[in-house]
Scaffold this motif. Structure first.
Motif, PDB file in Angstrom:
ATOM      1  N   VAL A   1       0.817  -1.209   0.000  1.00  0.00           N
ATOM      2  CA  VAL A   1       0.000   0.000   0.000  1.00  0.00           C
ATOM      3  C   VAL A   1       0.857   1.268   0.000  1.00  0.00           C
ATOM      4  O   VAL A   1       0.413   2.335  -0.437  1.00  0.00           O
ATOM      5  CB  VAL A   1      -0.954  -0.013   1.214  1.00  0.00           C
ATOM      6  N   MET A   2       2.102   1.165   0.459  1.00  0.00           N
ATOM      7  CA  MET A   2       2.944   2.357   0.533  1.00  0.00           C
ATOM      8  C   MET A   2       3.389   2.862  -0.838  1.00  0.00           C
ATOM      9  O   MET A   2       3.978   3.943  -0.940  1.00  0.00           O
ATOM     10  CB  MET A   2       4.167   2.087   1.413  1.00  0.00           C
ATOM     11  N   GLU A   3       3.104   2.087  -1.881  1.00  0.00           N
ATOM     12  CA  GLU A   3       3.404   2.557  -3.232  1.00  0.00           C
ATOM     13  C   GLU A   3       2.625   3.829  -3.557  1.00  0.00           C
ATOM     14  O   GLU A   3       2.999   4.602  -4.434  1.00  0.00           O
ATOM     15  CB  GLU A   3       3.072   1.466  -4.255  1.00  0.00           C
ATOM     16  N   GLU A   4       1.506   4.034  -2.844  1.00  0.00           N
ATOM     17  CA  GLU A   4       0.687   5.239  -3.076  1.00  0.00           C
ATOM     18  C   GLU A   4       1.369   6.511  -2.577  1.00  0.00           C
ATOM     19  O   GLU A   4       1.023   7.621  -2.984  1.00  0.00           O
ATOM     20  CB  GLU A   4      -0.651   5.124  -2.322  1.00  0.00           C
ATOM     21  N   LEU A   5       2.300   6.369  -1.641  1.00  0.00           N
ATOM     22  CA  LEU A   5       2.860   7.528  -0.953  1.00  0.00           C
ATOM     23  C   LEU A   5       3.804   8.345  -1.828  1.00  0.00           C
ATOM     24  O   LEU A   5       4.621   7.792  -2.558  1.00  0.00           O
ATOM     25  CB  LEU A   5       3.613   7.072   0.298  1.00  0.00           C
TER      26      LEU A   5
END
Length: 734
Positions: free
Chosen positions: A181-185
């Motif tokens: 999910v941290m790919e969104e950051l």
């Protein structure tokens, strides 16, 4: 799974979890990801019970031999007791005020306890340790990170709330970190800043803060987030400063000899610090960019004199003529461009009506030799000096009439409370704004006063609250800082004593002598009301209401005693302080609500109960209430502590005379967010720890200033602009 998803959508949660999330301010996965550990337990702390030593932080695993609810002898404090053994020995664990924990344990359960080993009369024990059930083998050693534990030196411990444990939070974080999910950051910090200060990227820092493989990982991650927080606070302050300074302002130009002549009217010579402050401010007032300055001075250092001198410089400057009235020959001639009548105007805002009235009386004394009007505007009414009927005194006038005279420029000096902010208050030539006790007003309130019609005024904020330089540079980043670090000559130093219990009566006798001589006293208590009986016996903390009754009945029955605390309505507070200021009350029993700005010269003694519960800076502020006259002042500290650290803090107060040095010491000793006994300034614990590091604060400030100068619209930094606009959730650093 995505960062904006509600927590309950991705995790199985019950009502207790949901209630805990509300208390912790956690709604989405993003919130959860930015909920950082309070500390880390080191694997090296895991001990066998036989190796536990007094004073050491340990993690123990063992089986429950027994668990029961009980009460402490004499004090009747409810508690839970358990005996734990691991084959090498046994140890007792005690949880005060948490008797319910005993119900969560059964004989034979394997548990993990983490806490400090204490030595009591019956041997070693753990007081209020962290507790959770464990498997047969300590999972923290074997599979906590699912990798080779030789590389894992520590594991995170999260702040808990009833219904949610650190263990639950740990597993939730691991699941989020492994979901992709941290790919969104998007990292809001530019690459050049990360490289310059050797900070990890956002994604790396999030992994390191939640799952550090070694201690240096966790430290690097926390350094990055601390820098980021201070940087964004600085950037927001610089943005406010830059926007404000784009506005046109009034050029105030008065000869130094005129100001010197005004200062000679005072019965004392200004200190070097006061003269330096006046010079700096007057220099700013002469510029065509609006001044934004903070004057920080200890209690009694003479900020009002600086305010008066710079007010004089303002009102002695004539307004400029309208462009159409200027002749060609007068171009470039400043004196020819100014009117030969009228004055520029000053607004002086105080946090309370009592203070506004005190400033009004003082300014009458300072300016009565001039033919100018001074106005007072508060919620209780309006006044004007001089009165037409009695030129030597002020008179009450209607609000309508006062506002009319302010709007047409007939009142050059207007003093008031937050009533000055109201839209109905309009000035003709508002050139200078003074805000007393700056920390009582937010940036928004400050801007509501200064952003009036036409040109914007110069701004001087003042505070007597001692603030460490690093903190001042952060929270007041939009203001230039001036210190008054010198006290007026002839001012007696306050005598401060830490009083042992057996000498309480001696202190009361000293107070009695002061009262007999017509002087007054404060008694400060940490609480407003008594807590429940169990806690009262445990904490032994005096309350305002109960202490006032006790003093009236048993100690000072012949004297008038009143109370003051934060739960009273503003009008009630004003009335109580008014009675005390007018000597109708002999002793005022209060909470720390009296700490700032109240000027009662006849009050010469202050008694502070539970002194160890206040910060050093706050204690210094409190004792400043009796530093308002030439009488010898006394401050008596009663403390319910015998610990070396607490007594050491209080002893520093008996020798240190400088509030700024005390505030620095307080920041160092008390740590994150506790400068005045509660979280302040809207800065997280992690940010407050960073503020101890002057190099980090200055670096963040330098980068924020440079970015605002190069790219004031932040067009080249969309991630930063997005963060500042609030479209993304701010980081929660708990």
């Amino acid at each position: 799974m995505n960062l904006s998803s509600p927590i309950e959508k991705e995790f199985r949660v019950d009502k207790r979890h949901k209630a805990a999330f509300v208390r912790l301010g956690l709604t989405t996965l993003r919130d959860l990801l930015y909920y950082f550990p309070a500390r880390y337990h080191h694997i090296s702390n895991i001990k066998k019970i036989a190796h536990a030593r007094a004073g050491k932080e340990v993690i123990l695993y063992g089986r429950v031999v027994s668990a029961k609810m009980s009460k402490a002898y004499r004090k009747k404090i409810p508690l839970a007791e358990a005996i734990i053994e691991d084959g090498t020995g046994s140890i007792k664990a005690v949880w005060f005020h948490q008797a319910y924990i005993a119900k969560r344990m059964k004989k034979g359960d394997m548990v993990k306890l983490a806490g400090k080993v204490t030595e009591g009369s019956s041997g070693l024990y753990l007081a209020n340790p962290e507790f959770e059930h464990a498997k047969e083998l300590p999972m923290d050693i074997g599979t906590l990170f699912g990798k080779d534990t030789q590389e894992t030196l520590s594991y995170p411990v999260y702040p808990e709330s009833r219904g949610i444990t650190s263990r639950w939070l740990y597993h939730a974080m691991q699941r989020i970190l492994g979901s992709g999910v941290m790919e969104e950051l998007r990292d809001p910090l530019p690459k050049e800043i990360l490289k310059k200060y050797r900070l990890p990227t956002l994604r790396t820092a999030l992994v390191w803060v939640h799952a550090p493989r070694k201690e240096s990982d966790a430290l690097a991650a926390r350094k990055r987030f601390a820098f980021e927080e201070i940087f964004f606070i600085q950037l927001e302050r610089q943005r406010v400063r830059h926007a404000y300074r784009q506005n046109p302002t009034f050029v105030i130009d008065v000869e130094k000899k005129e100001i010197d002549s005004f200062l000679k009217r005072f019965p004392f010579k200004p200190t070097g610090a006061q003269e330096s402050a006046i010079t700096s401010i007057v220099s700013d007032l002469k510029k065509d960019t609006p001044m934004t300055r903070l004057l920080e001075g200890d209690v009694g250092s003479g900020k009002t004199l600086v305010a008066a001198a710079t007010t004089y410089a303002t009102i002695m400057t004539r307004p400029l003529k309208r462009p159409e009235t200027l002749g060609r020959s007068s171009q470039g001639d400043d004196s020819a461009q100014r009117q030969d009548f009228g004055n520029l105007q000053v607004a002086y805002m105080a946090p309370t009506e009592i203070l506004a009235n005190q400033h009004f009386e003082s300014f009458i004394e300072y300016f009565e030799h001039l033919s100018i009007n001074i106005g007072l505007l508060t919620g209780s009414g309006c006044k004007k000096f001089p009165s037409k009927v009695n030129p030597g005194k002020a008179t009450k006038i209607s609000r309508t009439q006062l506002l009319k005279w302010v709007e047409n420029g007939e009142i050059p000096i207007l003093i008031g409370t937050h009533a000055l902010i109201q839209k109905t208050v309009r000035f003709k030539y508002l050139a200078y704004v003074i805000i007393d006790e700056q920390h009582r007003f937010g940036i928004k309130q400050r801007m509501e006063l200064v952003q009036k019609d036409g040109k914007v005024p110069h701004l001087l904020s003042m505070t007597a609250t001692p603030i460490p330089r690093t903190l001042a540079l952060t929270i007041y980043g939009d203001l230039d800082l001036t210190l008054l670090d010198e006290m007026p000559a002839g001012r007696k130093e306050i005598i401060t004593e830490i009083v042992p219990v057996k000498k309480r009566e001696e202190v009361y006798e000293k107070v009695r002598k002061k009262l007999k001589n017509g002087q007054q006293a404060y008694v400060i208590c940490p609480r407003i009301e008594e807590p429940d009986p169990d806690k009262a016996s445990a904490l032994r903390v005096k309350s305002v209401k109960a202490e006032a009754e006790r003093l009236k009945e048993k100690v000072f029955p012949k004297y008038e005693i009143d109370v003051l605390h934060g739960k009273m309505k503003p009008k009630e507070k004003e009335d109580v302080m008014g009675e005390f200021a007018n000597r109708k009350t002999d002793i005022l029993v209060a909470t720390s609500v009296v700490e700032v700005g109240v000027n009662v010269p006849n009050a010469t003694t202050i008694v502070i109960e539970g002194a160890e519960r206040f910060g050093l800076a706050q204690l210094h502020q409190l004792r400043g209430r009796v530093l308002r006259s030439t009488h010898q002042a006394y401050c008596f500290l009663f403390a319910n502590t015998k610990t070396k650290q607490s007594l050491g803090r209080l002893k520093a107060l008996t020798t240190a005379k400088d509030g700024f040095k005390l505030s620095e010491l307080d920041l160092e000793l008390r740590g994150a967010g506790q400068l005045t006994g509660e979280k302040q300034w809207g800065i997280s614990d992690l940010g407050m720890e960073a503020i101890k590091n002057i190099k980090m604060v200055e670096a963040a400030r330098i980068e924020a200033i440079a970015m605002m100068e190069k790219d004031p619209g932040l067009k080249g930094h969309p991630a930063i602009k997005e963060r500042l606009s609030g479209t993304k959730a701010d980081i929660h650093l708990e």
